[in-house]
Scaffold this motif. Structure first.
Motif, mmCIF file in Angstrom:
data_model
loop_
_atom_site.group_PDB
_atom_site.id
_atom_site.type_symbol
_atom_site.label_atom_id
_atom_site.label_comp_id
_atom_site.label_asym_id
_atom_site.label_seq_id
_atom_site.Cartn_x
_atom_site.Cartn_y
_atom_site.Cartn_z
ATOM 1 N N HIS A 75 75.491 -53.702 -42.557
ATOM 2 C CA HIS A 75 74.972 -54.896 -41.891
ATOM 3 C C HIS A 75 73.903 -54.564 -40.861
ATOM 4 O O HIS A 75 73.092 -55.419 -40.503
ATOM 5 C CB HIS A 75 76.115 -55.648 -41.212
ATOM 6 N N PHE A 76 73.905 -53.328 -40.364
ATOM 7 C CA PHE A 76 72.930 -52.873 -39.384
ATOM 8 C C PHE A 76 72.191 -51.654 -39.940
ATOM 9 O O PHE A 76 72.083 -50.621 -39.294
ATOM 10 C CB PHE A 76 73.628 -52.523 -38.063
ATOM 11 N N PHE A 77 71.674 -51.801 -41.167
ATOM 12 C CA PHE A 77 71.098 -50.669 -41.865
ATOM 13 C C PHE A 77 69.845 -50.074 -41.223
ATOM 14 O O PHE A 77 69.499 -48.938 -41.538
ATOM 15 C CB PHE A 77 70.802 -51.034 -43.328
ATOM 16 N N PRO A 78 69.116 -50.773 -40.311
ATOM 17 C CA PRO A 78 67.997 -50.072 -39.659
ATOM 18 C C PRO A 78 68.424 -48.803 -38.924
ATOM 19 O O PRO A 78 67.610 -47.901 -38.727
ATOM 20 C CB PRO A 78 67.458 -51.123 -38.679
ATOM 21 N N PHE A 79 69.696 -48.711 -38.539
ATOM 22 C CA PHE A 79 70.148 -47.526 -37.824
ATOM 23 C C PHE A 79 70.130 -46.269 -38.693
ATOM 24 O O PHE A 79 70.072 -45.159 -38.173
ATOM 25 C CB PHE A 79 71.566 -47.742 -37.285
ATOM 26 N N VAL A 80 70.200 -46.424 -40.002
ATOM 27 C CA VAL A 80 70.189 -45.240 -40.869
ATOM 28 C C VAL A 80 68.811 -45.012 -41.490
ATOM 29 O O VAL A 80 68.624 -44.068 -42.256
ATOM 30 C CB VAL A 80 71.246 -45.330 -41.993
ATOM 31 N N ARG A 81 67.885 -45.852 -41.176
ATOM 32 C CA ARG A 81 66.546 -45.733 -41.731
ATOM 33 C C ARG A 81 65.735 -44.668 -40.989
ATOM 34 O O ARG A 81 66.119 -44.165 -39.945
ATOM 35 C CB ARG A 81 65.809 -47.069 -41.641
ATOM 36 N N LYS A 82 64.564 -44.374 -41.553
ATOM 37 C CA LYS A 82 63.580 -43.509 -40.931
ATOM 38 C C LYS A 82 62.356 -44.348 -40.564
ATOM 39 O O LYS A 82 61.985 -45.274 -41.289
ATOM 40 C CB LYS A 82 63.158 -42.386 -41.884
ATOM 41 N N LEU A 83 61.736 -44.005 -39.440
ATOM 42 C CA LEU A 83 60.489 -44.650 -39.063
ATOM 43 C C LEU A 83 59.348 -43.928 -39.771
ATOM 44 O O LEU A 83 59.217 -42.705 -39.668
ATOM 45 C CB LEU A 83 60.299 -44.588 -37.549
ATOM 46 N N ILE A 84 58.537 -44.680 -40.492
ATOM 47 C CA ILE A 84 57.411 -44.125 -41.231
ATOM 48 C C ILE A 84 56.125 -44.469 -40.481
ATOM 49 O O ILE A 84 55.815 -45.649 -40.271
ATOM 50 C CB ILE A 84 57.331 -44.690 -42.664
ATOM 51 N N VAL A 85 55.384 -43.440 -40.063
ATOM 52 C CA VAL A 85 54.092 -43.629 -39.398
ATOM 53 C C VAL A 85 53.035 -43.007 -40.300
ATOM 54 O O VAL A 85 53.072 -41.799 -40.575
ATOM 55 C CB VAL A 85 54.071 -42.979 -38.008
ATOM 56 N N PHE A 86 52.089 -43.817 -40.752
ATOM 57 C CA PHE A 86 51.099 -43.365 -41.722
ATOM 58 C C PHE A 86 49.959 -42.626 -41.035
ATOM 59 O O PHE A 86 49.520 -42.997 -39.942
ATOM 60 C CB PHE A 86 50.558 -44.562 -42.507
ATOM 61 N N ASN A 87 49.467 -41.570 -41.711
ATOM 62 C CA ASN A 87 48.307 -40.837 -41.210
ATOM 63 C C ASN A 87 47.047 -41.673 -41.378
ATOM 64 O O ASN A 87 46.986 -42.573 -42.215
ATOM 65 C CB ASN A 87 48.135 -39.511 -41.971
ATOM 66 N N PRO A 150 63.403 -39.799 -37.285
ATOM 67 C CA PRO A 150 64.769 -40.344 -37.211
ATOM 68 C C PRO A 150 64.857 -41.408 -36.115
ATOM 69 O O PRO A 150 64.175 -41.329 -35.094
ATOM 70 C CB PRO A 150 65.618 -39.116 -36.874
ATOM 71 N N LEU A 151 65.720 -42.399 -36.341
ATOM 72 C CA LEU A 151 65.795 -43.530 -35.417
ATOM 73 C C LEU A 151 67.059 -43.592 -34.571
ATOM 74 O O LEU A 151 67.047 -44.185 -33.492
ATOM 75 C CB LEU A 151 65.675 -44.843 -36.206
ATOM 76 N N PHE A 152 68.158 -42.989 -35.041
ATOM 77 C CA PHE A 152 69.420 -43.205 -34.334
ATOM 78 C C PHE A 152 70.367 -42.049 -34.594
ATOM 79 O O PHE A 152 70.405 -41.487 -35.691
ATOM 80 C CB PHE A 152 70.062 -44.508 -34.825
ATOM 81 N N SER A 153 71.146 -41.672 -33.575
ATOM 82 C CA SER A 153 72.178 -40.645 -33.732
ATOM 83 C C SER A 153 73.310 -40.925 -32.762
ATOM 84 O O SER A 153 73.126 -41.576 -31.726
ATOM 85 C CB SER A 153 71.610 -39.239 -33.495
ATOM 86 N N ILE A 154 74.503 -40.440 -33.118
ATOM 87 C CA ILE A 154 75.711 -40.667 -32.319
ATOM 88 C C ILE A 154 76.410 -39.337 -32.071
ATOM 89 O O ILE A 154 76.421 -38.460 -32.938
ATOM 90 C CB ILE A 154 76.694 -41.615 -33.043
ATOM 91 N N GLN A 155 77.001 -39.216 -30.887
ATOM 92 C CA GLN A 155 77.853 -38.065 -30.592
ATOM 93 C C GLN A 155 79.150 -38.549 -29.971
ATOM 94 O O GLN A 155 79.135 -39.313 -29.004
ATOM 95 C CB GLN A 155 77.155 -37.097 -29.635
ATOM 96 N N MET A 156 80.278 -38.129 -30.539
ATOM 97 C CA MET A 156 81.596 -38.414 -29.977
ATOM 98 C C MET A 156 82.126 -37.124 -29.367
ATOM 99 O O MET A 156 82.281 -36.125 -30.083
ATOM 100 C CB MET A 156 82.545 -38.929 -31.054
#
Length: 248
Positions: A75-87, A150-156
């Motif tokens: 439901h919150f899939f942008p968190f697993v996506r990658k940001l693409i910046v074009f040259n 990368p857009l998101f990461s978690i540490q427990m």
């Protein structure tokens, strides 16, 4: 304390949404998101009392947390996506958040040998004690005509016998701090100012309901603006200093 606390990495995992629940998608950044493209990541930590052993957390709690996180990511899939910046190739293309089947976010499980009550108590603490509790975002990768970020990461992090810290780091283009660390002062660390000197107090203001027409309630990205209050230092340093700074 006798010695510096030690962070021990227990596990590195990659968590994805359930198979076939998201599929290939792309989402161009909005004007509000592009503004934050080059800003530092947003980081925050949540502390939870957990008076149980490390083995109990790893064997009983962690599998459920991973499963719940995977279900939530559909439901919150942008968190697993990658940001693409074009040259720069002569054609102007907006950066976009792109998801492919199998994309995942980084989850780190660690142990930190520092007292939980010391970290959450209302007394001065060393900033460097908190740095190990927030994860890194990962590595930017350059492809032929674009780069992926990368857009998101978690540490427990387990604080033995007393608590759990959940640290999160996200690229600022993914979302703002409208629900978070929202105000800060421009005084430099350790700087002393006279009572009559002016201080600038900065707040991050959520603009979602202030636009005409207002942004829909399910808008996910950035929509904030800085609000700067100029006030005498003696007012901010008093007992109700923070409240004085944010009340018009």
């Amino acid at each position: 304390m006798a010695s510096d606390p030690i962070l021990t990495i227990i596990e590195h995992s990659q968590i994805s949404p359930p198979l076939a629940t998201v599929g290939p998608r792309s989402l161009p950044l909005t004007f509000f998101d592009i503004t934050w493209l080059l800003f530092p990541p947003v980081r925050h930590i949540f502390f939870y009392h957990f008076p149980h052993s490390k083995s109990h957390f790893i064997q009983t709690i962690l599998p459920n947390l991973k499963h719940s996180l995977s279900l939530t990511l559909q439901h919150f899939f942008p968190f697993v996506r990658k940001l693409i910046v074009f040259n720069d190739s002569g054609e102007i293309r907006k950066p976009e958040i792109r998801h492919l089947e199998g994309d995942s976010l980084a989850l780190t499980i660690a142990e930190f040998d520092l007292d939980f009550d010391h970290l959450i108590a209302h007394h001065p603490r060393k900033c460097e004690y908190f740095y190990p509790l927030v994860p890194r975002l990962g590595t930017t990768v350059k492809v032929s005509d674009y780069i992926t970020i990368p857009l998101f990461s978690i540490q427990m992090t387990i604080l033995p016998g007393s608590g759990i810290a959940i640290g999160m780091t996200n690229h600022h283009s993914l979302g703002d701090a409208s629900t978070r660390y929202i105000a800060k002062s421009l005084v430099k660390m350790g700087e002393k100012k006279g009572d009559d000197e002016l201080e600038q107090f900065i707040l991050s203001v959520d603009c979602r309901s202030r636009l005409d027409p207002p942004i829909l309630g399910n808008y996910f990205g950035n929509c904030g603006a800085p609000c700067i209050v100029t006030i005498e230092c003696v007012v901010l340093s008093g007992v109700k200093g923070f409240g004085n700074g944010i009340v018009p």
